[in-house]
Design an enzyme around this catalytic site. Structure first.
Site, PDB file in Angstrom:
ATOM      1  N   GLY A  46       0.837  -1.194   0.000  1.00  0.00           N
ATOM      2  CA  GLY A  46       0.000   0.000   0.000  1.00  0.00           C
ATOM      3  C   GLY A  46       0.868   1.238   0.000  1.00  0.00           C
ATOM      4  O   GLY A  46       2.037   1.180   0.382  1.00  0.00           O
ATOM      5  N   GLN A  51       3.310   9.848   1.126  1.00  0.00           N
ATOM      6  CA  GLN A  51       4.570   9.097   1.138  1.00  0.00           C
ATOM      7  C   GLN A  51       5.445   9.371  -0.080  1.00  0.00           C
ATOM      8  O   GLN A  51       6.619   8.998  -0.092  1.00  0.00           O
ATOM      9  CB  GLN A  51       4.307   7.592   1.229  1.00  0.00           C
ATOM     10  N   LEU A  89       6.812   1.614   4.489  1.00  0.00           N
ATOM     11  CA  LEU A  89       7.912   2.029   3.614  1.00  0.00           C
ATOM     12  C   LEU A  89       8.538   3.337   4.083  1.00  0.00           C
ATOM     13  O   LEU A  89       9.706   3.598   3.806  1.00  0.00           O
ATOM     14  CB  LEU A  89       7.409   2.182   2.168  1.00  0.00           C
ATOM     15  N   HIS A 130      -4.164   1.292   7.551  1.00  0.00           N
ATOM     16  CA  HIS A 130      -2.805   1.863   7.622  1.00  0.00           C
ATOM     17  C   HIS A 130      -2.664   3.043   6.654  1.00  0.00           C
ATOM     18  O   HIS A 130      -2.158   4.103   7.019  1.00  0.00           O
ATOM     19  CB  HIS A 130      -1.793   0.745   7.300  1.00  0.00           C
ATOM     20  N   GLU A 131      -3.141   2.848   5.414  1.00  0.00           N
ATOM     21  CA  GLU A 131      -2.984   3.913   4.406  1.00  0.00           C
ATOM     22  C   GLU A 131      -3.882   5.112   4.713  1.00  0.00           C
ATOM     23  O   GLU A 131      -3.473   6.260   4.521  1.00  0.00           O
ATOM     24  CB  GLU A 131      -3.272   3.381   2.993  1.00  0.00           C
ATOM     25  N   HIS A 134      -2.337   7.371   7.141  1.00  0.00           N
ATOM     26  CA  HIS A 134      -1.350   8.282   6.549  1.00  0.00           C
ATOM     27  C   HIS A 134      -1.997   9.604   6.125  1.00  0.00           C
ATOM     28  O   HIS A 134      -1.370  10.659   6.212  1.00  0.00           O
ATOM     29  CB  HIS A 134      -0.714   7.649   5.305  1.00  0.00           C
TER      30      HIS A 134
HETATM   31 ZN    ZN Z   1       2.852   3.330   5.794  1.00  0.00          ZN
END
Ligand code: ZN
Length: 150
Positions: A46, A51, A89, A130-131, A134
Protein backbone atom coordinates in the site's frame (compact mmCIF):
# COMPACT_ATOMS: atom_id res chain seq x y z
CA UNK A 1 6.87 4.32 -15.37
CA UNK A 2 7.77 6.78 -12.67
CA UNK A 3 9.16 5.59 -9.40
CA UNK A 4 9.38 8.20 -6.68
CA UNK A 5 11.58 8.39 -3.67
CA UNK A 6 9.66 7.46 -0.55
CA UNK A 7 9.40 10.19 2.06
CA UNK A 8 10.61 8.96 5.42
CA UNK A 9 9.59 9.60 9.01
CA UNK A 10 10.77 13.03 10.16
CA UNK A 11 9.38 14.76 7.06
CA UNK A 12 6.48 17.05 7.92
CA UNK A 13 4.34 15.99 4.97
CA UNK A 14 3.77 12.67 6.75
CA UNK A 15 2.29 14.53 9.72
CA UNK A 16 -0.13 16.73 7.84
CA UNK A 17 -3.81 16.08 7.45
CA UNK A 18 -4.02 15.69 3.68
CA UNK A 19 -6.74 17.75 1.96
CA UNK A 20 -9.46 16.06 -0.06
CA UNK A 21 -9.14 15.90 -3.82
CA UNK A 22 -11.62 18.37 -5.28
CA UNK A 23 -10.96 18.01 -8.98
CA UNK A 24 -10.33 14.72 -10.76
CA UNK A 25 -8.50 14.58 -14.05
CA UNK A 26 -5.10 14.12 -15.64
CA UNK A 27 -3.15 15.19 -12.56
CA UNK A 28 -4.83 12.68 -10.30
CA UNK A 29 -4.53 9.92 -12.90
CA UNK A 30 -0.83 10.62 -13.18
CA UNK A 31 -0.49 10.68 -9.40
CA UNK A 32 -2.23 7.29 -9.15
CA UNK A 33 0.01 5.83 -11.87
CA UNK A 34 3.13 7.10 -10.12
CA UNK A 35 1.95 5.80 -6.76
CA UNK A 36 1.22 2.37 -8.26
CA UNK A 37 4.65 2.19 -9.93
CA UNK A 38 6.36 3.31 -6.74
CA UNK A 39 4.46 0.86 -4.55
CA UNK A 40 5.34 -2.09 -6.80
CA UNK A 41 8.97 -0.97 -7.19
CA UNK A 42 9.37 -0.96 -3.40
CA UNK A 43 7.34 -4.18 -3.05
CA UNK A 44 4.86 -2.47 -0.75
CA UNK A 45 1.26 -3.55 -0.24
CA UNK A 46 0.00 0.00 0.00
CA UNK A 47 1.01 3.60 -0.48
CA UNK A 48 -0.51 6.94 0.45
CA UNK A 49 0.16 10.11 -1.56
CA UNK A 50 1.97 11.88 1.32
CA UNK A 51 4.57 9.10 1.14
CA UNK A 52 5.73 10.48 -2.21
CA UNK A 53 5.47 14.02 -0.87
CA UNK A 54 1.99 14.84 -2.16
CA UNK A 55 -0.47 15.98 0.51
CA UNK A 56 -3.71 14.70 -1.04
CA UNK A 57 -6.26 12.08 -0.01
CA UNK A 58 -5.21 9.36 -2.41
CA UNK A 59 -4.15 5.79 -1.63
CA UNK A 60 -3.29 2.63 -3.53
CA UNK A 61 -3.38 -0.87 -2.05
CA UNK A 62 -2.53 -4.29 -3.45
CA UNK A 63 -2.37 -7.16 -1.01
CA UNK A 64 -2.10 -9.68 -3.84
CA UNK A 65 -5.72 -9.52 -4.95
CA UNK A 66 -5.32 -6.75 -7.48
CA UNK A 67 -4.78 -3.03 -7.39
CA UNK A 68 -7.24 -0.83 -5.52
CA UNK A 69 -7.10 2.92 -6.08
CA UNK A 70 -9.04 5.19 -3.77
CA UNK A 71 -9.55 8.92 -3.76
CA UNK A 72 -10.92 10.62 -0.61
CA UNK A 73 -11.35 7.30 1.22
CA UNK A 74 -13.28 7.20 4.47
CA UNK A 75 -13.99 4.33 6.80
CA UNK A 76 -17.75 4.11 7.24
CA UNK A 77 -17.90 0.97 9.33
CA UNK A 78 -15.52 -1.23 11.27
CA UNK A 79 -15.67 -4.13 13.62
CA UNK A 80 -13.57 -6.67 15.41
CA UNK A 81 -10.05 -6.18 16.63
CA UNK A 82 -6.83 -8.06 16.04
CA UNK A 83 -3.17 -7.41 16.58
CA UNK A 84 -0.58 -8.19 13.93
CA UNK A 85 2.88 -7.17 12.79
CA UNK A 86 3.16 -4.10 10.58
CA UNK A 87 5.81 -2.09 8.86
CA UNK A 88 5.84 0.97 6.62
CA UNK A 89 7.91 2.03 3.61
CA UNK A 90 8.30 5.43 5.30
CA UNK A 91 9.76 3.83 8.43
CA UNK A 92 12.36 1.48 6.97
CA UNK A 93 13.72 -1.34 9.08
CA UNK A 94 11.13 -1.11 11.85
CA UNK A 95 8.28 -3.48 12.64
CA UNK A 96 5.71 -3.38 15.40
CA UNK A 97 2.48 -4.92 16.62
CA UNK A 98 -0.60 -2.87 15.77
CA UNK A 99 -4.15 -3.52 16.85
CA UNK A 100 -6.71 -2.81 14.10
CA UNK A 101 -10.29 -3.59 13.16
CA UNK A 102 -10.71 -6.98 11.47
CA UNK A 103 -13.35 -5.74 9.04
CA UNK A 104 -13.84 -2.31 7.53
CA UNK A 105 -16.09 -0.73 5.00
CA UNK A 106 -14.46 2.06 3.02
CA UNK A 107 -16.07 4.53 0.68
CA UNK A 108 -14.30 6.73 -1.82
CA UNK A 109 -13.96 7.50 -5.49
CA UNK A 110 -12.11 5.78 -8.29
CA UNK A 111 -10.10 7.68 -10.91
CA UNK A 112 -13.19 8.19 -13.06
CA UNK A 113 -15.12 9.72 -10.19
CA UNK A 114 -17.34 6.69 -9.61
CA UNK A 115 -18.31 5.85 -6.06
CA UNK A 116 -16.45 2.91 -4.62
CA UNK A 117 -17.69 0.97 -1.62
CA UNK A 118 -15.34 -1.73 -0.39
CA UNK A 119 -15.82 -4.30 2.32
CA UNK A 120 -12.48 -5.66 3.44
CA UNK A 121 -11.31 -8.17 5.95
CA UNK A 122 -8.05 -9.29 7.52
CA UNK A 123 -4.83 -8.15 5.86
CA UNK A 124 -6.66 -6.12 3.20
CA UNK A 125 -8.62 -4.30 5.93
CA UNK A 126 -5.38 -3.70 7.82
CA UNK A 127 -3.65 -2.24 4.76
CA UNK A 128 -6.59 0.12 4.12
CA UNK A 129 -6.57 1.33 7.73
CA UNK A 130 -2.81 1.86 7.62
CA UNK A 131 -2.98 3.91 4.41
CA UNK A 132 -5.98 5.97 5.53
CA UNK A 133 -4.08 6.75 8.74
CA UNK A 134 -1.35 8.28 6.55
CA UNK A 135 -3.92 10.76 5.20
CA UNK A 136 -4.54 11.92 8.75
CA UNK A 137 -0.86 12.32 9.58
CA UNK A 138 -0.78 9.11 11.61
CA UNK A 139 2.06 6.60 11.36
CA UNK A 140 1.90 3.00 12.54
CA UNK A 141 4.61 3.96 15.04
CA UNK A 142 2.00 6.00 16.92
CA UNK A 143 -0.10 2.89 17.55
CA UNK A 144 2.49 0.13 17.66
CA UNK A 145 3.76 -1.90 20.56
CA UNK A 146 6.93 -3.96 20.74
CA UNK A 147 8.72 -1.96 18.06
CA UNK A 148 11.67 -3.88 16.67
CA UNK A 149 14.57 -2.81 14.47
CA UNK A 150 15.16 -5.31 11.70
ZN1 ZN B 1 2.85 3.33 5.79
Amino acid sequence: MAVYKIVEVGDEVLRERAPKVIKLGRNIEKLLDNMRDTMYAYKGVGLAAPQIGVSKQVIVVDVGEGLVELINPTITDMDGSETDTEGCLSVPGVMGEVSRAVRVRVKGLDRSGHNVDIEAEGFFARALQHEIDHLNGILFLDKAQNLKKM
